[in-house]
Design an enzyme around this catalytic site. Structure first.
Site, PDB file in Angstrom:
ATOM      1  N   GLU A   2       0.804  -1.221   0.000  1.00 18.64           N
ATOM      2  CA  GLU A   2       0.000   0.000   0.000  1.00 18.64           C
ATOM      3  C   GLU A   2       0.836   1.270   0.000  1.00 18.64           C
ATOM      4  OE1 GLU A   2       0.513  -1.301   4.249  1.00 18.64           O
ATOM      5  OE2 GLU A   2      -0.074  -2.236   2.381  1.00 18.64           O
ATOM      6  N   ASP A  13      12.714  19.467 -32.625  1.00 22.68           N
ATOM      7  CA  ASP A  13      12.628  20.540 -33.600  1.00 22.68           C
ATOM      8  C   ASP A  13      14.044  21.059 -33.852  1.00 22.68           C
ATOM      9  OD1 ASP A  13      11.516  22.526 -35.252  1.00 22.68           O
ATOM     10  OD2 ASP A  13      11.491  23.944 -33.588  1.00 22.68           O
ATOM     11  N   ASP A  56       9.697  24.464 -29.579  1.00 21.87           N
ATOM     12  CA  ASP A  56       9.509  25.787 -28.983  1.00 21.87           C
ATOM     13  C   ASP A  56       8.422  26.610 -29.665  1.00 21.87           C
ATOM     14  OD1 ASP A  56      10.705  26.286 -31.390  1.00 21.87           O
ATOM     15  OD2 ASP A  56      12.369  27.469 -30.616  1.00 21.87           O
TER      16      ASP A  56
END
Length: 867
Positions: A268, A310, A607
């Site tokens: 858990e 990119d 970007d």
């Protein structure tokens, strides 16, 4: 002679009336990106609670309450609450991407309404409006140019094309179109709006960005593991219950024992351990200038097999550099950074100065005269030189400054008296200047095919052919080549017709957006780590090829895939390339999906606005923080505040550390749970009727799965982790031999525990108490043996957690109150010493297993092929 002013005539006046604009606004709606209705809080919470591991924890909490152990149930429910809250907050932040697209629109726009120049809020712009554009303004909507005065637009955020695009409105020429969100870098113009809001370029991208991010690899693995764990736990505990009833044990006792065993078998504290590990990873990344927007993203980078990037502003500086010079005296190279004055010029391995390179001075002086840009030095808010105007022309000024040529001084000495502006059809620009002696100097620059012509140059055919060969060679290397020519007209003499004939070739200039200094080393590290780098750009194929070869992304056998080929090829063939050029935002999505379909985990860096959809589609999106657009930053999972791609490598290392720690925790916790189940199953056959009471099982579970388990999530990275290949994306979180390690360690812990129990029973000692003590202590020894750097003081929290848990385990035997609660008995000092023996036994067994495992490391697994 072409004029400076271009107009398409009939559309240029007088604009819409206010009444017509209001009517169209009612029909088309505001010029804003429609935002999806937010998901209700209750639906978000329900989605978090449907996670299989959370379902297992909720079932465990219910069973624990059934045993009357409210404290253990409260701990489990607290873990569920923390995990659900963290997931809820992450989803809310992720939905901010669409809202960021609105911020890219101009807050105000100039329009011509009823013949009057008005400023209106950008959302009030409607199709048919006549917008007025000037230098530095953001285009508020998609539009068609109807009037242009030296209009130059930066479209890199949408197309990835590094060079600004000239827009004209000459009659008979193809329509020049503007896209919402692009920026005017030079000149002015007028344009008729053709699309607004969701119908604009930004709107179409917004529709793609609204794609909800899917589960991360870690989340998928934990979900599959949770389902498997739930089924296995129920089956084994049912077996324990059945065997106990067959042996004649009381029904109530065996039901409670089976429930307690089910609770103990469920790790858990796994969500807490994962959350701690992710949070520590996020903090480490913040120290390295990376902002983590979604916690699971840190781990996802550790699973990445493909890094798609990119070009402009990511792998390259995003700034033009005049890197090569050629005159008939020879070639020269320019070194520099950004738009700062060039560091130095070099020819044949030696630095050159103005005194020993008059040919280069003449070339760069002409490029400075035929130039409308300016360089702005760093100020209080800026830390680097900035281009004002066309970046290509600014690169020429930076190179000229390296030889001491200042544009202001040059313009004062040779003032401009006339010009023939650049236009896309002629592909050249010419300016005329007054010399101190009263004569004129003509300076011309343009594309080689437009300047190296007999009607323009008086240079002979051999000279033109030599220059053309150099220009072709540079173009193949990805350079944008400019040819420069001049002519001096003596005072009192008639100028040449059109000013663009009878010129002398001065030389050629090769301009490139240079790769970042750290990009090549970063990509080399990625390849060593088993990650395939990709280059995806909207730029020209030759430019993409040149950058890819410089960075080592492609070799001589690789081919560039263009956007045209992407429209015809299937997804299966898209993964055969490493470089993609002339791609649209939609095609970037296709590339990411194709690599997904091939079984890879994909990270995408970018970007621009055009990168937004791909950043969201990828398993992890990485945006540049300084140069990046707000759209890219909000669509990404990780934002690089320093725009340094090397930070991605640090994030990959951090992700692998987190994944290794999750597996380390599972090995420790599941081995302990396995041992507890085996002790309960095998113990009766060894003469131990009921090896452990329900309260004892829950106590051991609380101590071992609590603080020590969570502290394992803070273990430091293992040495050499970045020299291993990426793990196979389809691999289970308990794959690569972890299940066998769990079972082996569970057997070792079981064997030691049962050996002590049988010995204690045969010698008349309190055997059940000794089973309780040794089982818990051995598991704590396993935790100590699980450390990634055992001979250091790294992760002192684990040492403290184990010490505290061991003290509490001993307290369960020594303290009367705890003995009464747990049903244990007092032990003699010699029997208590078995607890220390058990710790050493667990530690030695774990260290021995680790050595065996390192002899056949995970790195030898066959993952996706990387180039």
């Amino acid at each position: 002679m072409p004029t400076e002013h271009q107009s398409a005539g009939p559309d240029a006046v007088p604009g819409l009336s206010e009444q017509e604009a209001a009517r169209r606004l009612a029909v088309h709606g505001p010029n804003a990106i429609a935002v999806r209705r937010p998901t209700p809080w209750w639906q978000r919470t329900g989605q978090q609670l449907r996670d299989p591991l959370i379902v297992v924890l909720l079932a465990a909490a219910t069973l624990t309450l059934a045993t009357g152990d409210r404290a253990d149930a409260a701990v489990i429910l607290l873990v569920v609450a923390v995990n659900t809250t963290a997931g809820y907050v992450q989803e809310v932040k992720a939905e901010q991407a669409v809202a960021a697209l609105s911020a890219m629109s101009a807050p105000a726009a100039r329009v011509l309404r009823g013949g009057a120049d008005r400023s209106v809020a950008a959302p009030e712009v409607v199709p048919g409006d006549l917008i007025l554009l000037a230098e530095g303004e953001i285009v508020p909507a998609d539009a068609r140019v109807v009037e242009a005065v030296r209009l130059l637009v930066d479209e890199s955020s949408l197309t990835g094309e590094s060079a600004p695009v000239a827009k004209n409105a000459e009659e008979g020429a193809p329509c020049a179109l503007l896209a919402a969100g692009t920026v005017v870098v030079r000149g002015r113009g007028r344009a008729v709006v053709t699309a607004t809001g969701g119908d604009s370029a930004l709107g179409r991208i917004a529709a793609m960005v609204t794609h909800a991010p899917g589960p991360t690899p870690l989340q998928r693995r934990l979900a599959a593991f949770g389902r498997l764990l739930a089924a296995g736990t129920v089956a084994l505990c049912a077996l324990v219950l059945a065997l106990g009833l067959v042996r004649g044990q009381p029904v109530e006792l065996m039901v409670v024992s089976a429930i307690s065993l089910a609770v103990a078998a469920v790790p858990e504290s796994l969500p807490a351990a994962v959350t701690l590990s992710l949070a520590l990873g996020a903090r480490r990344m913040a120290e390295r200038h990376a902002i983590v927007r979604r916690l699971p993203a840190v781990e996802t980078l550790g699973a990445v097999t493909v890094l798609a990037s990119d070009k402009t502003g990511t792998l390259t500086e995003g700034r033009m550099l005049a890197e090569r010079l050629w005159t008939r005296a020879g070639q020269a190279t320019v070194t520099g950074s950004g738009y700062a004055p060039a560091d130095h010029l070099e020819r044949a391995g030696h630095a050159v100065s103005p005194a020993d390179a008059p040919d280069l001075v003449a070339l760069l002086e002409a490029a400075t005269l035929c130039n409308d840009a300016a360089l702005q030095p760093p100020g209080r808010a800026e830390h680097a030189w900035r281009a004002v105007g066309d970046p290509t022309e600014a690169a020429l000024l930076a190179a000229a400054a390296g030889l001491g040529l200042d544009k202001s001084a040059t313009d004062q000495r040779l003032p401009r008296v006339r010009e023939v502006p650049f236009d896309p059809r002629r592909k050249r620009m010419t300016t005329v200047h007054r010399r101190p002696d009263g004569g004129l100097r003509v300076a011309c620059k343009g594309a080689p095919e437009a300047v190296l012509r007999p009607e323009v140059l008086r240079t002979g055919a051999a000279g033109r052919a030599q220059a053309a060969a150099v220009a072709e060679s540079w173009s193949a290397d990805g350079y944008r080549v400019l040819a420069v020519a001049t002519a001096d007209v003596p005072a009192g003499h008639a100028p040449p017709a059109g000013w663009e004939s009878g010129l002398s070739l001065v030389g050629l200039i090769g301009i490139l957006d240079p790769p970042r200094d750290a990009s090549r080393a970063t990509l080399a590290t990625c390849r060593e780590a088993g990650i395939t780098p990709l280059l995806i750009t909207g730029d020209h194929p030759l430019t993409a090829t040149a950058i890819a070869r410089r960075l080592g992304i492609m070799d001589g056998t690789d081919q560039v895939t263009t956007g045209e080929r992407l429209r015809t090829e299937s997804g299966a063939t898209l993964t055969g390339s490493r470089v993609y050029a002339r791609t649209s935002p939609e095609q970037k999505l296709d590339i990411i999906r194709a690599w997904h379909a091939a079984g890879h985990v994909v990270a995408m860096t970018g970007d621009g606005v055009n990168d937004g959809p791909a950043l969201r589609q990828a398993d992890i999106g990485v945006a540049m923080g300084r140069r990046g657009t707000e759209v890219a930053r909000q669509a990404a999972d990780l934002v690089l505040a320093d725009d340094n791609l090397a930070t991605v490598v640090s994030a990959v290392e951090e992700g692998r550390r987190i994944y290794a720690n999750v597996r380390r925790y599972l090995l420790y916790a599941l081995a302990g749970g396995t041992a507890e189940i085996l002790v309960m199953l095998i113990g009766p056959f060894a003469g131990l009727a009921l090896p452990l009471l329900p309260a004892q099982i829950l106590w051991i579970n609380l101590l071992t799965h609590g603080l020590p388990g969570v502290a394992l999530g803070a273990e430091p990275v293992e040495p050499g982790v970045m020299r291993r290949p990426a793990r196979p994306p389809e691999e289970s979180i308990v794959g690569a031999g972890l299940w066998s390690r769990i079972l082996a360690m569970g057997i070792v812990v079981t064997a030691g525990t049962l050996a002590v129990g049988v010995w204690a029973q045969q010698t008349g000692r309190p055997w059940q108490t000794l089973v309780f003590l040794v089982l818990g202590a051995t598991q704590l020894g396993v935790a100590l043996g699980s450390r990634s750097r055992p001979r250091s003081l790294a992760n002192p929290g684990l040492l403290a957690a184990v010490a505290l848990a061991l003290a509490l385990q001993l307290g369960g035997v020594l303290l009367p109150a705890l003995r009464s609660l747990l049903g244990t008995e007092a032990l003699a000092p010699s029997d208590l010493a078995l607890g220390w023996w058990a710790v050493c036994w667990g530690w030695a067994a774990m260290r021995f297993q680790n050595r065996l495992f390192r002899a056949a490391p995970e790195g030898r697994r066959a993952g996706p092929r990387c180039r």
